[in-house]
Design an enzyme around this catalytic site. Structure first.
Site, PDB file in Angstrom:
ATOM      1  N   TRP A 241      -5.384   1.998  -9.213  1.00  0.00           N
ATOM      2  CA  TRP A 241      -6.394   1.383  -8.343  1.00  0.00           C
ATOM      3  C   TRP A 241      -7.234   0.328  -9.055  1.00  0.00           C
ATOM      4  O   TRP A 241      -7.769   0.582 -10.130  1.00  0.00           O
ATOM      5  CB  TRP A 241      -7.343   2.462  -7.791  1.00  0.00           C
TER       6      TRP A 241
ATOM      7  N   HIS B 180       1.674  -6.924  -9.878  1.00  0.00           N
ATOM      8  CA  HIS B 180       0.547  -5.994 -10.050  1.00  0.00           C
ATOM      9  C   HIS B 180      -0.689  -6.732 -10.571  1.00  0.00           C
ATOM     10  O   HIS B 180      -0.590  -7.473 -11.556  1.00  0.00           O
ATOM     11  CB  HIS B 180       0.972  -4.892 -11.024  1.00  0.00           C
TER      12      HIS B 180
ATOM     13  N   ASP C 226       9.883   1.467 -11.502  1.00  0.00           N
ATOM     14  CA  ASP C 226      10.601   2.735 -11.603  1.00  0.00           C
ATOM     15  C   ASP C 226       9.839   3.732 -10.733  1.00  0.00           C
ATOM     16  O   ASP C 226       9.003   3.322  -9.913  1.00  0.00           O
ATOM     17  CB  ASP C 226      10.788   3.165 -13.078  1.00  0.00           C
TER      18      ASP C 226
ATOM     19  N   LYS D 155       0.812  -1.223   0.000  1.00  0.00           N
ATOM     20  CA  LYS D 155       0.000   0.000   0.000  1.00  0.00           C
ATOM     21  C   LYS D 155       0.847   1.276   0.000  1.00  0.00           C
ATOM     22  O   LYS D 155       0.296   2.363  -0.023  1.00  0.00           O
ATOM     23  CB  LYS D 155      -0.936   0.016   1.214  1.00  0.00           C
TER      24      LYS D 155
HETATM   25  O1  0FX Z   1      -4.241  -6.188  -2.047  1.00  0.00           O
HETATM   26  P1  0FX Z   1      -5.205  -5.254  -2.616  1.00  0.00           P
HETATM   27  O2  0FX Z   1      -5.658  -5.598  -3.978  1.00  0.00           O
HETATM   28  O3  0FX Z   1      -4.642  -3.761  -2.731  1.00  0.00           O
HETATM   29  C1  0FX Z   1      -3.338  -3.396  -2.468  1.00  0.00           C
HETATM   30  C2  0FX Z   1      -3.271  -1.922  -2.138  1.00  0.00           C
HETATM   31  O4  0FX Z   1      -4.303  -1.592  -1.232  1.00  0.00           O
HETATM   32  C3  0FX Z   1      -3.395  -1.059  -3.359  1.00  0.00           C
HETATM   33  O5  0FX Z   1      -3.101   0.274  -2.987  1.00  0.00           O
HETATM   34  C4  0FX Z   1      -2.417  -1.537  -4.427  1.00  0.00           C
HETATM   35  N1  0FX Z   1      -2.565  -0.730  -5.627  1.00  0.00           N
HETATM   36  C5  0FX Z   1      -2.694  -2.999  -4.725  1.00  0.00           C
HETATM   37  C6  0FX Z   1      -1.801  -3.528  -5.800  1.00  0.00           C
HETATM   38  O6  0FX Z   1      -2.509  -3.741  -3.559  1.00  0.00           O
HETATM   39  O7  0FX Z   1      -6.340  -5.156  -1.533  1.00  0.00           O
HETATM   40  P2  0FX Z   1      -7.528  -4.183  -1.337  1.00  0.00           P
HETATM   41  O8  0FX Z   1      -8.277  -4.733  -0.192  1.00  0.00           O
HETATM   42  O9  0FX Z   1      -7.104  -2.755  -1.247  1.00  0.00           O
HETATM   43  O10 0FX Z   1      -8.423  -4.373  -2.632  1.00  0.00           O
HETATM   44  C7  0FX Z   1      -8.803  -5.648  -3.123  1.00  0.00           C
HETATM   45  C8  0FX Z   1     -10.037  -5.516  -3.947  1.00  0.00           C
HETATM   46  O11 0FX Z   1     -11.124  -5.234  -3.066  1.00  0.00           O
HETATM   47  C9  0FX Z   1     -10.046  -4.403  -4.961  1.00  0.00           C
HETATM   48  O12 0FX Z   1      -9.505  -4.814  -6.215  1.00  0.00           O
HETATM   49  C10 0FX Z   1     -11.513  -4.079  -5.080  1.00  0.00           C
HETATM   50  C11 0FX Z   1     -12.077  -4.457  -3.723  1.00  0.00           C
HETATM   51  N2  0FX Z   1     -12.411  -3.280  -2.911  1.00  0.00           N
HETATM   52  C12 0FX Z   1     -11.513  -2.805  -1.998  1.00  0.00           C
HETATM   53  C13 0FX Z   1     -11.846  -1.710  -1.231  1.00  0.00           C
HETATM   54  C14 0FX Z   1     -10.860  -1.151  -0.209  1.00  0.00           C
HETATM   55  C15 0FX Z   1     -13.631  -2.703  -3.097  1.00  0.00           C
HETATM   56  O13 0FX Z   1     -14.424  -3.163  -3.943  1.00  0.00           O
HETATM   57  N3  0FX Z   1     -13.964  -1.609  -2.343  1.00  0.00           N
HETATM   58  C16 0FX Z   1     -13.107  -1.079  -1.420  1.00  0.00           C
HETATM   59  O14 0FX Z   1     -13.471  -0.079  -0.743  1.00  0.00           O
END
Ligand code: 0FX
Length: 243
Positions: free
Chosen positions: A105, A95, A126, A78
């Site tokens: 995002w 990614h 980078d 994050k």
């Molecule tokens: O692990 P991750 O996919 O996200 C993390 C980092 O938070 C992000 O900043 C970075 N770009 C990414 C490569 O790694 O977990 P997450 O819980 O933030 O999101 C997972 C999925 O959950 C997302 O693709 C869509 C869904 N989501 C997440 C949140 C926070 C939603 O639908 N609504 C939300 O409010």
């Protein structure tokens, strides 16, 4: 010669546990240290038992810390990696998207809507977000019955598979890279939040609206909503079932 040391930074528990299984066969060959973002309060206590998984604030670290490692692996971290880290040390990002389409995002959310490719990209980092020479990339299909949740599960499985199949090559730097011939686009949190505000007077096709709802359906999150006459948020998600 000292052992090869890999610094793994991940804020995603599913991938943390999956990656720990992958590295079992490299025990005694490579050394791994695990970190999560200091502000990630959602990490479950059992993850940092025995201090195997520690918080880190990358911008407060210095060259003395960075130079302990031969490779930095960002597996859904994050934090933005500081410029002085990515410019001087080999950093690889796993990614959950198909660069350069919908960088930033929640790539699958935007790909459900704009029909651009989605999948997994493993690339050298980078100073720009989700940007840099690509090492490995694989696209996954999105089917009409799938929501953001469904697509994301497939992405995570593929991330672990690609890591399992290629970890040694990644650690040793034994690969060729390529750069996409265009920059693509980036979405940020505000783009996602604005997608979630449903405009009840918008005119369009049913397909467009269903795509927005599929793209914002991800239990347990309350994403898309409209405002009722008393200004309450009414959250909307869809349930799709293939016969
Ligand atoms: O692990 P991750 O996919 O996200 C993390 C980092 O938070 C992000 O900043 C970075 N770009 C990414 C490569 O790694 O977990 P997450 O819980 O933030 O999101 C997972 C999925 O959950 C997302 O693709 C869509 C869904 N989501 C997440 C949140 C926070 C939603 O639908 N609504 C939300 O409010």
């Amino acid at each position: 010669m000292r052992d090869i040391r890999v610094c793994v930074i991940t804020d995603n528990e599913f991938l943390f546990h999956g990656f720990k299984k992958i590295i079992q066969k490299y025990s005694g060959i490579y050394e791994f240290e695990f970190y999560y973002s200091y502000f990630n309060t959602g990490i479950m206590p059992e993850c940092f038992a025995k201090e195997e998984y520690r918080p880190i604030c990358l911008k407060n670290e210095n060259e003395q810390f960075f130079s302990k490692f031969d490779l930095f692996l960002s597996i859904h971290c994050k934090q933005l990696f500081p410029k002085e880290l990515v410019m001087k040390h080999r950093c690889i990002n796993i990614h959950p998207g198909f660069n350069p389409y919908n960088r930033g995002w929640f790539p699958q959310v935007f790909s459900i809507i704009d029909k651009q490719p989605v999948g997994v990209t493993i690339h050298e980092m980078d100073a720009e977000l989700d940007h840099g020479p690509i090492i490995i990339q694989q696209e996954i299909p999105i089917y009409e019955h799938e929501t953001s949740f469904d697509v994301y599960q497939k992405i995570q499985e593929l991330e672990l598979k690609l890591l399992a199949d290629n970890l040694e090559v990644l650690i040793l730097g034994d690969y060729k890279t390529w750069l996409p011939d265009f920059e693509g686009n980036i979405n940020n949190e505000a783009d996602f939040r604005s997608l979630c505000e449903l405009d009840m007077d918008r005119v369009g096709t049913f397909r467009e609206f269903l795509d927005i709802l599929r793209a914002t359906t991800f239990a347990p999150y309350d994403n898309a909503y409209f405002l009722d006459k008393d200004n309450n948020k009414i959250f909307v998600s869809v349930n799709l079932k293939k016969s």
